[in-house]
Structures are given as C-alpha cells and as structure tokens.
Enzyme design. Sequence first.
Site, PDB file in Angstrom:
ATOM      1  N   GLY A  12       0.817  -1.289   0.048  1.00  0.00           N
ATOM      2  CA  GLY A  12       0.051  -0.084  -0.030  1.00  0.00           C
ATOM      3  C   GLY A  12       0.998   1.175  -0.068  1.00  0.00           C
ATOM      4  O   GLY A  12       0.412   2.263   0.474  1.00  0.00           O
ATOM      5  N   ALA A  13       2.050   1.151  -0.257  1.00  0.00           N
ATOM      6  CA  ALA A  13       2.972   2.149  -0.510  1.00  0.00           C
ATOM      7  C   ALA A  13       2.620   3.510  -1.406  1.00  0.00           C
ATOM      8  O   ALA A  13       3.305   4.531  -1.318  1.00  0.00           O
ATOM      9  CB  ALA A  13       4.424   1.789  -0.743  1.00  0.00           C
ATOM     10  N   SER A 141      -7.443  -2.004  12.042  1.00  0.00           N
ATOM     11  CA  SER A 141      -8.180  -0.907  12.162  1.00  0.00           C
ATOM     12  C   SER A 141      -8.898  -1.050  13.528  1.00  0.00           C
ATOM     13  O   SER A 141      -9.156  -2.203  14.032  1.00  0.00           O
ATOM     14  CB  SER A 141      -9.183  -0.771  11.115  1.00  0.00           C
ATOM     15  OG  SER A 141     -10.205   0.173  11.570  1.00  0.00           O
ATOM     16  N   TYR A 157     -15.408  -4.886   6.339  1.00  0.00           N
ATOM     17  CA  TYR A 157     -14.145  -4.325   6.610  1.00  0.00           C
ATOM     18  C   TYR A 157     -13.911  -4.816   8.186  1.00  0.00           C
ATOM     19  O   TYR A 157     -12.652  -5.212   8.413  1.00  0.00           O
ATOM     20  CB  TYR A 157     -14.292  -3.013   6.631  1.00  0.00           C
ATOM     21  CG  TYR A 157     -13.042  -2.154   6.885  1.00  0.00           C
ATOM     22  CD1 TYR A 157     -11.890  -2.250   6.071  1.00  0.00           C
ATOM     23  CD2 TYR A 157     -12.930  -1.496   7.959  1.00  0.00           C
ATOM     24  CE1 TYR A 157     -10.784  -1.371   6.238  1.00  0.00           C
ATOM     25  CE2 TYR A 157     -11.772  -0.392   8.287  1.00  0.00           C
ATOM     26  CZ  TYR A 157     -10.780  -0.562   7.399  1.00  0.00           C
ATOM     27  OH  TYR A 157      -9.514   0.212   7.645  1.00  0.00           O
ATOM     28  N   ALA A 160     -12.803  -8.537   8.178  1.00  0.00           N
ATOM     29  CA  ALA A 160     -11.552  -8.811   7.812  1.00  0.00           C
ATOM     30  C   ALA A 160     -10.509  -8.241   8.486  1.00  0.00           C
ATOM     31  O   ALA A 160      -9.475  -8.948   8.534  1.00  0.00           O
ATOM     32  CB  ALA A 160     -11.370  -7.939   6.158  1.00  0.00           C
TER      33      ALA A 160
HETATM   34  N1  LIG Z   1      -6.955   6.274   6.903  1.00  0.00           N
HETATM   35  C1  LIG Z   1      -7.635   5.790   7.907  1.00  0.00           C
HETATM   36  O1  LIG Z   1      -8.091   6.746   8.625  1.00  0.00           O
HETATM   37  C2  LIG Z   1      -7.355   4.512   8.390  1.00  0.00           C
HETATM   38  C3  LIG Z   1      -7.837   4.134   9.675  1.00  0.00           C
HETATM   39  C4  LIG Z   1      -7.696   2.756  10.082  1.00  0.00           C
HETATM   40  C5  LIG Z   1      -7.048   1.729   9.212  1.00  0.00           C
HETATM   41  N2  LIG Z   1      -6.490   2.297   7.999  1.00  0.00           N
HETATM   42  C6  LIG Z   1      -5.984   1.121   7.292  1.00  0.00           C
HETATM   43  O2  LIG Z   1      -4.897   1.699   6.791  1.00  0.00           O
HETATM   44  C7  LIG Z   1      -4.221   1.254   5.495  1.00  0.00           C
HETATM   45  C8  LIG Z   1      -3.816   2.293   4.882  1.00  0.00           C
HETATM   46  O3  LIG Z   1      -5.158   3.461   4.479  1.00  0.00           O
HETATM   47  P1  LIG Z   1      -4.910   4.514   3.838  1.00  0.00           P
HETATM   48  O4  LIG Z   1      -5.840   5.663   4.277  1.00  0.00           O
HETATM   49  O5  LIG Z   1      -3.408   4.768   3.474  1.00  0.00           O
HETATM   50  O6  LIG Z   1      -5.673   4.158   2.485  1.00  0.00           O
HETATM   51  P2  LIG Z   1      -5.277   4.320   0.874  1.00  0.00           P
HETATM   52  O7  LIG Z   1      -6.291   4.069  -0.030  1.00  0.00           O
HETATM   53  O8  LIG Z   1      -4.632   5.778   0.775  1.00  0.00           O
HETATM   54  O9  LIG Z   1      -4.141   3.419   0.356  1.00  0.00           O
HETATM   55  C9  LIG Z   1      -4.178   2.030   0.366  1.00  0.00           C
HETATM   56  C10 LIG Z   1      -3.265   1.527  -0.660  1.00  0.00           C
HETATM   57  O10 LIG Z   1      -3.585  -0.005  -0.893  1.00  0.00           O
HETATM   58  C11 LIG Z   1      -3.415   0.019  -2.340  1.00  0.00           C
HETATM   59  N3  LIG Z   1      -4.476  -1.475  -2.404  1.00  0.00           N
HETATM   60  C12 LIG Z   1      -5.531  -1.628  -2.014  1.00  0.00           C
HETATM   61  N4  LIG Z   1      -6.094  -2.826  -2.600  1.00  0.00           N
HETATM   62  C13 LIG Z   1      -4.689  -3.480  -3.251  1.00  0.00           C
HETATM   63  C14 LIG Z   1      -4.546  -4.535  -3.858  1.00  0.00           C
HETATM   64  N5  LIG Z   1      -5.571  -5.364  -3.919  1.00  0.00           N
HETATM   65  N6  LIG Z   1      -3.452  -4.800  -4.438  1.00  0.00           N
HETATM   66  C15 LIG Z   1      -2.293  -3.940  -4.155  1.00  0.00           C
HETATM   67  N7  LIG Z   1      -2.752  -2.837  -3.545  1.00  0.00           N
HETATM   68  C16 LIG Z   1      -3.810  -2.627  -3.104  1.00  0.00           C
HETATM   69  C17 LIG Z   1      -4.140   0.824  -2.790  1.00  0.00           C
HETATM   70  O11 LIG Z   1      -3.899   1.060  -4.315  1.00  0.00           O
HETATM   71  C18 LIG Z   1      -3.708   2.165  -1.911  1.00  0.00           C
HETATM   72  O12 LIG Z   1      -2.563   2.806  -2.676  1.00  0.00           O
HETATM   73  C19 LIG Z   1      -5.418   0.432   5.137  1.00  0.00           C
HETATM   74  O13 LIG Z   1      -5.298  -1.119   5.369  1.00  0.00           O
HETATM   75  C20 LIG Z   1      -6.673   0.802   5.714  1.00  0.00           C
HETATM   76  O14 LIG Z   1      -7.775  -0.045   6.093  1.00  0.00           O
HETATM   77  C21 LIG Z   1      -6.757   3.464   7.516  1.00  0.00           C
END
Ligand SMILES: NC(=O)c1ccc[n+]([C@@H]2O[C@H](COP(=O)([O-])OP(=O)(O)OC[C@H]3O[C@@H](n4cnc5c(N)ncnc54)[C@H](O)[C@@H]3O)[C@@H](O)[C@H]2O)c1
Length: 249
Positions: A12-13, A141, A157, A160
């Site tokens: 997810g970089a 999460s 979600y 998972a």
């Molecule tokens: N942002 C928040 O408030 C928050 C809160 C709790 C948990 N999270 C978790 O943190 C993590 C990152 O969140 P974020 O806000 O940076 O989200 P984001 O959508 O900005 O980034 C997620 C990244 O994962 C990649 N991705 C998704 N499905 C994929 C797949 N099948 N194969 C390859 N890449 C894939 C996407 O392309 C994206 O770059 C996630 O797991 C999210 O559930 C986020």
Amino acid sequence: MRLQGKRAIVTGAAGALGRVIAETLAAEGADVAGLDLNAAGLEETAELVRSHGVRAYSATADLTDFDAVQDAVAGVVAEWGGIDILLNGAGGGAVSFFHEMTAETWNTQIARNLDSVFNVTRAVLPSMLQQKSGRIINIASIAAVSGGRLVRGATAYAAAKAGVVGLTKALAIEVAESGITVNALAPGAQATPGRDNDTPERREALLDQIPTRLLGEPQHLAQTVVFLAAPEAVNITGLILPLDGGHSI
Ligand SMILES: NC(=O)c1ccc[n+]([C@@H]2O[C@H](COP(=O)([O-])OP(=O)(O)OC[C@H]3O[C@@H](n4cnc5c(N)ncnc54)[C@H](O)[C@@H]3O)[C@@H](O)[C@H]2O)c1
C-alpha cells in the site's frame, strides 16, 4: 537512523499512510520496497524514499493474487537478499450495509484486507525464518475492536480487520522462537486525504466519538512503525496497538 541497513517491504506504499510510512522508514536508514496496484503512485513514493539516500524498489501487483505476490516478493528478495521488515498496509474499506450486501462485495473486502496480508506474509516469511529475524507489522483498524462504530456499514471491513488481528496473534506465537515479531496497529480515523470531504456535521460527529477529539496524524502512526521495527522492540510481539484517541476505551 535507527533502521540503517534494514530492508523493508511496505504494501500500500502508493496510499496515504503507506507513503508516509515508507518515507519515515527511509529517513531512519531502511531500504524500502513498495508493493501496490498503483504503479504511478509507487514511483512517487520511490522518489521520496531515494531522497533519503537509501535504495527503493517498486513492484506493481494485485496483492489479492497469491501467485503475483510470490513473484513480486521473489523479485525483492533476489535484489536485496532478504527482508527485515514487512509492513502490511494495503487495504481499505467501502460502506455497504449488511442487509443488502452482495457476496461479491463481501469477498472483495475480505480479499483486499485479509487475503492480501496472508499472501504477502506467506511470501516473505520463509526468508525471515531462514535468517532467524524479522519484524512483521500489520495495519488492522479500530473497526476490528469497536465494530466499526466510527463508520456504519463496515461489517465486511471490520470482519476482515478482525481476521488480521487473529492472524497477528496466532503468527506471533508460531514464530516467537525464530527471532520474528508480529504486531498490529489498530488506527482510528486518521487525518488522511480521505477525510477532506467530511462535512462540518460529519467531522463533529466523528470527533464526538474520540475522547481526545483529535484525528490521528499519519506521521505519528509511522513513528510507531519505526518503534516496532527498531532493535529495542525485540520482545514485543502479538501486540494490537490502538491509535484512536481513546475511542476504544
Ligand atoms: N486512513 C484511515 O483513517 C485508516 C484508519 C484505520 C485503518 N486504516 C488502514 O490503513 C491502511 C492504509 O489506509 P490509507 O488511508 O493509506 O488508504 P489508501 O486508500 O490511501 O491506501 C491504500 C493503498 O492500498 C492499495 N491497495 C488496495 N488494494 C490493493 C490490492 N488488492 N493490491 C495492491 N494494492 C492495493 C491502494 O492502491 C492504495 O495505494 C489500510 O489497510 C486501511 O484499512 C486506515
């Protein structure tokens, strides 16, 4: 430079949190390989990583595809000889109410948030077992703990991410004597671009659920990743760390 010479994979970089984590690990001296679906976003992250004078590597892959992940990780291991830190950050939620949820939506959410963690960890673990050291840090999460009270319609979600919590604890025990720690972060709402469209009412309702009335700062979350990856965290494993301003108390 607490992570000098360490080799990290960040999934997810290309995303909001993944990019900040990748750059923060690089600032601490780690080489960073990004895995994501988004090739252009990965390249932007790789440039940030290189700006810290460390090596960057990018692999575009759908992390729900077991074979594609095996190939992507094999590429990093062939290039760098091993992996010291794995940050499983790819994922994300979509609102869908349970009474009308399709099987496809359910399966997609489970695949994106749980299968991806299995696939990447399964691909990385053999080289960590071989070198008898490693740090695995999963982003779960607070939805896994609080049932998704911050966002209604998050059952798939939350399920998972609860799976990620279970995987984290069970794997922590399984590999505990191999020099490998496995921990998870359980963030609440973070100040990422995804929040920019909140109406003032929505933002108030959100803050009313958070005792500190603060959204999480991605930079603070990234520093907890550094801490769990650093040498002094060698005896911390199976931890599920809420970063939620007290929401889950
Ligand atoms: N942002 C928040 O408030 C928050 C809160 C709790 C948990 N999270 C978790 O943190 C993590 C990152 O969140 P974020 O806000 O940076 O989200 P984001 O959508 O900005 O980034 C997620 C990244 O994962 C990649 N991705 C998704 N499905 C994929 C797949 N099948 N194969 C390859 N890449 C894939 C996407 O392309 C994206 O770059 C996630 O797991 C999210 O559930 C986020």
